[in-house]
Design an enzyme around this catalytic site. Structure first.
Site, PDB file in Angstrom:
ATOM      1  N   GLU A  28       0.820  -1.208   0.000  1.00  0.00           N
ATOM      2  CA  GLU A  28       0.000   0.000   0.000  1.00  0.00           C
ATOM      3  C   GLU A  28       0.856   1.261   0.000  1.00  0.00           C
ATOM      4  OE1 GLU A  28      -3.082   0.162  -0.506  1.00  0.00           O
ATOM      5  OE2 GLU A  28      -3.993  -1.743   0.079  1.00  0.00           O
ATOM      6  N   ARG A  41       0.622   3.831  -3.172  1.00  0.00           N
ATOM      7  CA  ARG A  41       0.008   5.124  -2.856  1.00  0.00           C
ATOM      8  C   ARG A  41       1.048   6.218  -2.664  1.00  0.00           C
ATOM      9  NH1 ARG A  41      -5.590   4.063   0.447  1.00  0.00           N
ATOM     10  NH2 ARG A  41      -5.688   1.815   0.204  1.00  0.00           N
ATOM     11  N   ASP A  64      -4.745  -9.758  -8.367  1.00  0.00           N
ATOM     12  CA  ASP A  64      -5.024  -8.819  -9.450  1.00  0.00           C
ATOM     13  C   ASP A  64      -3.835  -8.060 -10.051  1.00  0.00           C
ATOM     14  OD1 ASP A  64      -4.766  -7.375  -7.072  1.00  0.00           O
ATOM     15  OD2 ASP A  64      -6.782  -6.553  -7.101  1.00  0.00           O
ATOM     16  N   GLU A 117     -12.568   0.361  -9.862  1.00  0.00           N
ATOM     17  CA  GLU A 117     -12.184  -0.598 -10.903  1.00  0.00           C
ATOM     18  C   GLU A 117     -13.119  -0.627 -12.105  1.00  0.00           C
ATOM     19  OE1 GLU A 117     -10.175  -1.280  -7.251  1.00  0.00           O
ATOM     20  OE2 GLU A 117     -12.336  -1.382  -7.613  1.00  0.00           O
ATOM     21  N   THR A 119      -1.140   0.853 -10.279  1.00  0.00           N
ATOM     22  CA  THR A 119      -2.413   0.255  -9.853  1.00  0.00           C
ATOM     23  C   THR A 119      -3.215   1.172  -8.935  1.00  0.00           C
ATOM     24  OG1 THR A 119      -3.392  -1.851  -9.154  1.00  0.00           O
ATOM     25  CG2 THR A 119      -1.619  -0.950  -7.771  1.00  0.00           C
TER      26      THR A 119
END
Length: 642
Positions: A268, A272, A401, A535, A621
């Site tokens: 994360e 981010r 994913d 998404e 992503t």
């Protein structure tokens, strides 16, 4: 009698002064405040005298033998012809002169000790006059000075690197006035989300828009790292909200500190923070973002200190100690986490000239290439100690994913030169199509999950990104199957739109089934929530870019209106707990990815294609755009990291 501590040595609260009951056993209750104060001063002077005498006496290890008594200095006997008496192998040398020198030395030391005593006594008096809050403030000031000094040491200048050729970072103004109006509405929603975070959650990781206060989760540890600020920067920039962008930049420059005792998610924080900072740097050219990204990356590197080089899921930013999530299969690392570092780490090596980041992610790739894969599929769990797969669970949604996404995007970001990544992507997609992709009785194409030898006919909201991925990877696919994969992307987009359209709020659930008569509908209560996820809109945008079919803008506008109607509150935007309820309750969280991804993809959907063109930019992503490293106009080919 135990000496009381007069001054605090750290940031802990000042302990209450206690002379002990044995100090004045008969008169303690009758002493007036002034008498206590005088006794306190006398006691402090005595303590200071004792400590001063102890610390200022010469260290016998650093001097020849020296006593305050007038003893002789003994030196080894070397030669008796220069005067002096021979006493059993030693000389009493220059006794009268040495006695005078010793007296002067004693006097100097006494004067110094006395001066130090008086100074310490005065300081003690001054401290006793101050309130506890004043003392704490002084301590905090000193700590801040130390932190600033450490920051200066960490802020090493980075080598100058030519920026890649940056195209399409401004405007994107659509010609159609109706489309322009819709884009302006999305910009207004971004401003509403940002302004409320600015007012009620500034510096916190996220916002609770109903309670109107800061919010955080365990992925960011126990520290306030301003996740929303970092995540939102590039969205603010491309929307032309430059005053807000400068506010965020100023906070990052002055407050974003990674030397905190906090355990964070490597995945994360990478997507981010490092992704957000790198994108902000490329868009704005402001060095502070690059410097902060490199500082943070250095804090993540200890997570790779495992027997296999597969990183831990979490790492303590201060100690460097790593561990995995307790719920992950037998202490395993997660495919989507350790497999979603490549884009950011390649850019870190490019910008710093340091191959360590590139080598870390390439080591992961080489390890995965050597491993057997059941049915050609990558299980979601890998043990970082043994290098063996954990539970055989494969998903293109959560836990898996973005691993597949980053294989494709590694190839795109390398100007399509990283053919190894493209081959791994093609192999994986072929296995996924064979074992996981099915068509429902009602004709909806969906991607299931492989669990212990059978297919679970359930698809998550997270899996809906795959429609865009298939479209993005269509060009360059094997056996001239570009048309096939573009069609597959369109079918996934249609299925995910149905999951929205079949709810009361026209917002999609977290997961939906394809069992019996139930299709694209959530069955379990804990799968009916919508937490502002991006998404589905992400796939609409990619499909729009590659086909310009107007239905994708229509679907995107439906989602925009639903979010504005059901998720907007006076203090920002909140997720909802049940998309099938006409009067849903809020979860009271404005996720940072709502500003980073959902609103960005909506804004791009209603912008012209010259804003962040896909030939020049690859989105990580978390929707942070990073430039394609075209070898013709970068120094990458000569960089040892490549």
């Amino acid at each position: 009698m135990t000496a009381p501590a007069l001054l605090p040595l750290s940031g802990r609260r000042l302990p209450p002064l206690n002379l002990g009951a044995s100090a004045f056993p008969h008169h303690r209750a009758t002493l007036r405040l002034s008498e206590k104060f005088i006794l306190l001063l006398i006691l402090s002077a005595f303590i200071t005298l004792c400590f001063g005498a102890f610390f200022f006496l010469p260290d016998s290890s650093k001097h020849k033998r020296f006593d305050l008594g007038l003893e002789d200095v003994l030196i080894p006997h070397v030669d008796t012809s220069k005067g002096g008496k021979n006493l059993g192998g030693f000389l009493i040398h220059g006794q009268g002169h040495d006695e005078h020198r010793h007296r002067e030395e004693e006097e100097r030391l006494r004067n110094k000790i006395q001066a130090d005593h008086e100074k310490a006594l005065e300081e003690a008096k001054e401290k006793l006059k101050k309130s506890r809050d004043e003392i704490r403030a002084e301590i905090q000031t000193e700590k801040n000075k130390v932190v600033q000094e450490l920051k200066k040491k960490d802020s090493k200048p980075l080598p100058p690197v030519p920026l890649p050729n940056l195209i399409g970072i401004n405007s994107g103004e659509p010609a159609d006035p109706d489309i322009r109006e819709k884009r302006n509405k999305i910009k207004e929603m971004m401003k509403h989300a940002w302004d409320n975070y600015r007012q009620y959650g500034w510096g916190h990781n996220e916002l609770k828009p109903i309670a109107r206060k800061g919010h955080s989760t365990n992925i960011f540890g126990n520290s306030q790292m301003g996740a929303t600020i970092v995540d939102a920067l590039d969205t603010l920039y491309i929307m032309g909200l430059h005053d807000e962008f400068r506010e965020g930049q100023e906070w990052i420059d002055k407050n974003l500190d990674f030397s905190v005792n906090s355990e964070v998610s490597v995945f994360e924080v990478n997507i981010r923070f490092i992704g957000g900072l790198l994108a902000a740097y490329y868009l704005s050219g402001q060095e502070v973002f690059k410097i902060k990204a490199v500082q943070l990356a250095g804090k993540l590197l200890p997570a790779f200190n495992t027997p296999t080089g597969i990183p831990w899921a979490m790492v303590n930013l201060k100690s460097g100690v790593g561990r995995n999530w307790g719920w992950a299969s037998a202490g395993s690392s997660i495919l989507a986490e350790f497999g979603t570092l490549h884009m950011e780490f390649v850019h870190l090596s490019y910008l710093t000239g340091d191959p360590v980041y590139y080598n870390k992610v390439m080591h992961i790739r080489k390890l995965l290439q050597k491993m057997d894969r059941p049915n050609g599929l990558y299980p979601n769990y890998l043990n970082p100690r043994t290098g063996r797969w954990g539970q055989h669970h494969t998903s293109v949604g959560g836990l898996g994913d973005s691993f597949y996404e980053y294989l494709l995007k590694a190839w795109l970001m390398s100007d399509k030169t990283d053919t190894e990544a493209r081959k791994m992507y093609d192999d994986a997609i072929e296995a996924i199509e064979k074992h996981l992709i099915r068509k429902s009785n009602g004709g909806l194409t969906f991607i299931g999950e492989w669990k212990n030898g059978h297919l679970e006919r359930k698809m998550g909201h997270l899996t809906c990104f795959a429609g865009g991925m298939f479209a993005l990877g269509a060009d360059g696919s094997r056996d001239d199957k570009a048309g096939h994969y573009l069609q597959l992307g369109a079918e996934i987009a249609h299925t995910c739109h149905e999951s929205y359209d079949r709810t009361t709020l026209k917002l999609g659930p977290e997961a939906f089934k394809f069992d019996g008569g139930v299709e694209a509908v959530a069955v379990r209560q804990n799968e009916k929530y919508y937490i502002l996820r991006p998404e589905v809109i992400e796939t609409y945008w990619y499909m729009w870019r590659f086909t310009h079919d107007p239905k994708y803008r229509q679907w995107g506008w439906e989602a925009t209106q639903a979010i504005d109607k059901y998720c907007r509150v006076s203090g920002g935007f909140s997720g909802v707990k049940d998309v099938y309820s006409s009067s849903p309750t809020y979860d009271d969280v404005q996720q940072s990815f709502f500003l980073a991804e959902t609103l960005k993809y909506l804004y791009l959907l209603f912008s012209s294609d010259d804003l962040l063109p896909l030939d020049n930019w690859v989105f990580n992503t978390e929707a942070h755009p990073l430039p394609v490293l075209h070898l013709a106009n970068t120094t990458l080919s000569g960089n040892p990291a490549y």
